[in-house]
Design an enzyme around this catalytic site. Structure first.
Site, PDB file in Angstrom:
ATOM      1  N   ARG A  59      13.531  57.288  20.900  1.00 10.50           N
ATOM      2  CA  ARG A  59      14.449  56.236  20.459  1.00 10.50           C
ATOM      3  C   ARG A  59      14.570  55.197  21.560  1.00 10.50           C
ATOM      4  O   ARG A  59      14.042  55.356  22.662  1.00 10.50           O
ATOM      5  CB  ARG A  59      15.811  56.781  20.010  1.00 10.50           C
ATOM      6  CG  ARG A  59      16.338  58.026  20.627  1.00 10.50           C
ATOM      7  CD  ARG A  59      16.891  57.918  22.042  1.00 10.50           C
ATOM      8  NE  ARG A  59      17.691  56.743  22.271  1.00 10.50           N
ATOM      9  CZ  ARG A  59      17.777  56.109  23.405  1.00 10.50           C
ATOM     10  NH1 ARG A  59      17.101  56.544  24.474  1.00 10.50           N
ATOM     11  NH2 ARG A  59      18.515  55.036  23.555  1.00 10.50           N
ATOM     12  N   ARG A 102      12.745  53.052  10.930  1.00  9.02           N
ATOM     13  CA  ARG A 102      14.044  52.524  11.364  1.00  9.02           C
ATOM     14  C   ARG A 102      13.992  50.994  11.249  1.00  9.02           C
ATOM     15  O   ARG A 102      12.988  50.391  11.642  1.00  9.02           O
ATOM     16  CB  ARG A 102      14.365  52.935  12.821  1.00  9.02           C
ATOM     17  CG  ARG A 102      14.570  54.447  12.984  1.00  9.02           C
ATOM     18  CD  ARG A 102      15.135  54.769  14.355  1.00  9.02           C
ATOM     19  NE  ARG A 102      16.561  54.465  14.444  1.00  9.02           N
ATOM     20  CZ  ARG A 102      17.258  54.522  15.577  1.00  9.02           C
ATOM     21  NH1 ARG A 102      16.663  54.844  16.707  1.00  9.02           N
ATOM     22  NH2 ARG A 102      18.547  54.251  15.587  1.00  9.02           N
ATOM     23  N   GLN A 209      24.285  59.028  23.027  1.00  9.51           N
ATOM     24  CA  GLN A 209      23.166  58.658  23.902  1.00  9.51           C
ATOM     25  C   GLN A 209      23.636  58.390  25.334  1.00  9.51           C
ATOM     26  O   GLN A 209      22.879  58.597  26.287  1.00  9.51           O
ATOM     27  CB  GLN A 209      22.451  57.407  23.365  1.00  9.51           C
ATOM     28  CG  GLN A 209      21.625  57.644  22.115  1.00  9.51           C
ATOM     29  CD  GLN A 209      22.411  57.367  20.848  1.00  9.51           C
ATOM     30  OE1 GLN A 209      23.624  57.523  20.821  1.00  9.51           O
ATOM     31  NE2 GLN A 209      21.731  56.946  19.807  1.00  9.51           N
ATOM     32  N   ASP A 250      18.325  45.828  20.705  1.00  6.95           N
ATOM     33  CA  ASP A 250      17.344  46.249  19.693  1.00  6.95           C
ATOM     34  C   ASP A 250      16.688  45.062  19.021  1.00  6.95           C
ATOM     35  O   ASP A 250      15.555  45.149  18.534  1.00  6.95           O
ATOM     36  CB  ASP A 250      18.011  47.146  18.650  1.00  6.95           C
ATOM     37  CG  ASP A 250      18.239  48.534  19.242  1.00  6.95           C
ATOM     38  OD1 ASP A 250      19.238  48.702  19.963  1.00  6.95           O
ATOM     39  OD2 ASP A 250      17.369  49.406  19.043  1.00  6.95           O
ATOM     40  N   ASN A 260      22.658  45.657  19.230  1.00  4.16           N
ATOM     41  CA  ASN A 260      22.501  46.840  20.090  1.00  4.16           C
ATOM     42  C   ASN A 260      23.373  47.950  19.501  1.00  4.16           C
ATOM     43  O   ASN A 260      24.048  47.758  18.482  1.00  4.16           O
ATOM     44  CB  ASN A 260      22.882  46.500  21.536  1.00  4.16           C
ATOM     45  CG  ASN A 260      22.494  47.610  22.500  1.00  4.16           C
ATOM     46  OD1 ASN A 260      21.341  48.065  22.495  1.00  4.16           O
ATOM     47  ND2 ASN A 260      23.423  48.093  23.308  1.00  4.16           N
TER      48      ASN A 260
END
Ligand code: MRU
Length: 364
Positions: A59, A102, A209, A250, A260
């Site tokens: 990821r 994704r 995370q 992202d 993000n």
């Protein structure tokens, strides 16, 4: 379907590694097991790569792009000895399939497009020749990402003062890239310059995370890190424990609006309220100049059980309504600067974004 696990290695494995020639395999550090288990999975089918991306075994925007590029190599292997028409058709199927894993990190789509262009540029080559070139391209994407991380670190380190508290959200470190990360690369570079940095890592609900990955990664690198619950960020700022916020991205729209991990927007508002600079570190591959603003960025929604079944137990009543957007968008006006491998964009305006990443990408 997940790839086969290998036994625990004695050294920290890389986020991802390709083994062998174009018929080889992709090894991924299974990030869903961290911080308690350090294990790799071996992917030999495109379905395993898709699953690894979907389930966040790999990821972080840049790492997703690199993994997907290798996924294309794996997926097209079955038509390596076929005629070109069959190979090209398979390439299309595989890229379409990986694109469904994704939706938010643009690096995924950028990498898939780059591999497709390899085949387009070789219309008369044999399938096996194109397949070999796909591996070379995937390797280049990985190597370029590593170099971009290093350059982001160099540019960003200048922004952090000595003896500084830095808050970060989610994981934008080596685990999220092929190199040292984006936001964390800045911290590593500042520390390498001898600056004393104390990191505050938001735990980053719902998948943690920050607590699981950022804290683990900083510990491995001997950078002082303190984990806080996401709801503590405002108080930590009020107490003047942090002098800067730095996060990854992202997808960044042409005006600088930045998607993000969910919660980033709240952190940006808190930083603004406390007069603390809010930095976003990202490579040029994370910019999507086809989108005028962040309103157009697709936001992934993930399964309800990530919220209702946290921490290994049920944490919300059965049948309760759940909303689980995985990302949010921070408007450019709340971002003090964007740190890219090409330099720092400050102030964050459409013109400055275009000057830094638009012109070079147009010609590339
Ligand atoms: O859902 P994730 O863990 O893939 O989300 C990752 C992030 O939001 C990161 O901050 C971003 O991808 C930048 S990684 C250098």
């Amino acid at each position: 379907m997940s790839g086969g696990h290998t036994s625990s290695p004695s050294v920290i494995p890389r986020t991802l590694t390709w083994h062998g020639d174009a018929t080889g395999s992709l090894r991924l550090l299974d990030q869903t097991l961290l911080p308690t288990e350090c294990r790799e999975i071996v992917c030999t089918t495109v379905e395993q790569v898709w699953e690894a991306i979907k389930k966040l075994r790999v990821r972080g925007a840049p790492a997703i792009g690199v993994a997907a590029a290798y996924g294309v190599v794996i997926g097209t292997r079955t038509t390596r000895d076929a005629d070109r028409r069959a190979f090209d058709q398979r390439l299309q199927e595989v890229t379409d399939y990986l694109a469904t894993s994704r939706p938010t990190a643009v690096n995924l789509f950028w990498a898939l497009e780059r591999l497709q262009q390899v085949a387009v540029a070789m219309p008369d080559a044999l399938a096996a020749q194109v397949h070999d070139r796909l591996l070379a391209e995937a390797r280049s994407i990985e190597a370029e990402d590593r170099a971009m991380c290093a350059a982001i670190g160099r540019h960003g380190a200048e922004l952090l003062p000595d003896c500084c508290g830095v808050l970060t959200h989610c994981n934008a470190g080596g685990l999220a890239t092929a190199g040292d990360g984006t936001a964390l690369a800045v911290i590593f570079a500042a520390a390498a310059q001898g600056k004393s940095i104390q990191v505050y890592a938001d735990e980053t609900r719902p998948l943690l995370q920050g607590a699981r990955l950022t804290a683990w990664e900083l510990q491995q690198r001997n950078i002082p890190v303190t984990v806080i619950c996401d709801s503590m960020a405002g108080w930590v700022m009020k107490e003047r424990r942090v002098q800067a916020v730095i996060v990854g991205a992202d997808r960044i729209a042409a005006n600088g609006d930045t998607a993000n991990k969910i919660g980033t927007y709240s952190v940006a508002l808190l930083a603004k309220a406390h007069g603390i600079p809010f930095y976003v570190a990202a490579p040029s591959t994370t910019f999507d100049l086809s989108l005028a603003s962040g309103d157009q960025i697709p936001i992934e929604e993930r399964a309800a059980d990530e919220i209702t079944h946290s921490f290994g137990r049920q944490t919300a009543p059965t049948g309760v309504g759940v909303y689980n957007p995985a990302f949010d968008v921070t408007p450019a006006e709340y971002i003090t600067a964007l740190v890219t491998e090409r330099g720092v964009i400050r102030p964050v305006t459409r013109e400055r974004v275009w000057e830094m990443v638009g012109i070079a990408s147009e010609s590339s």
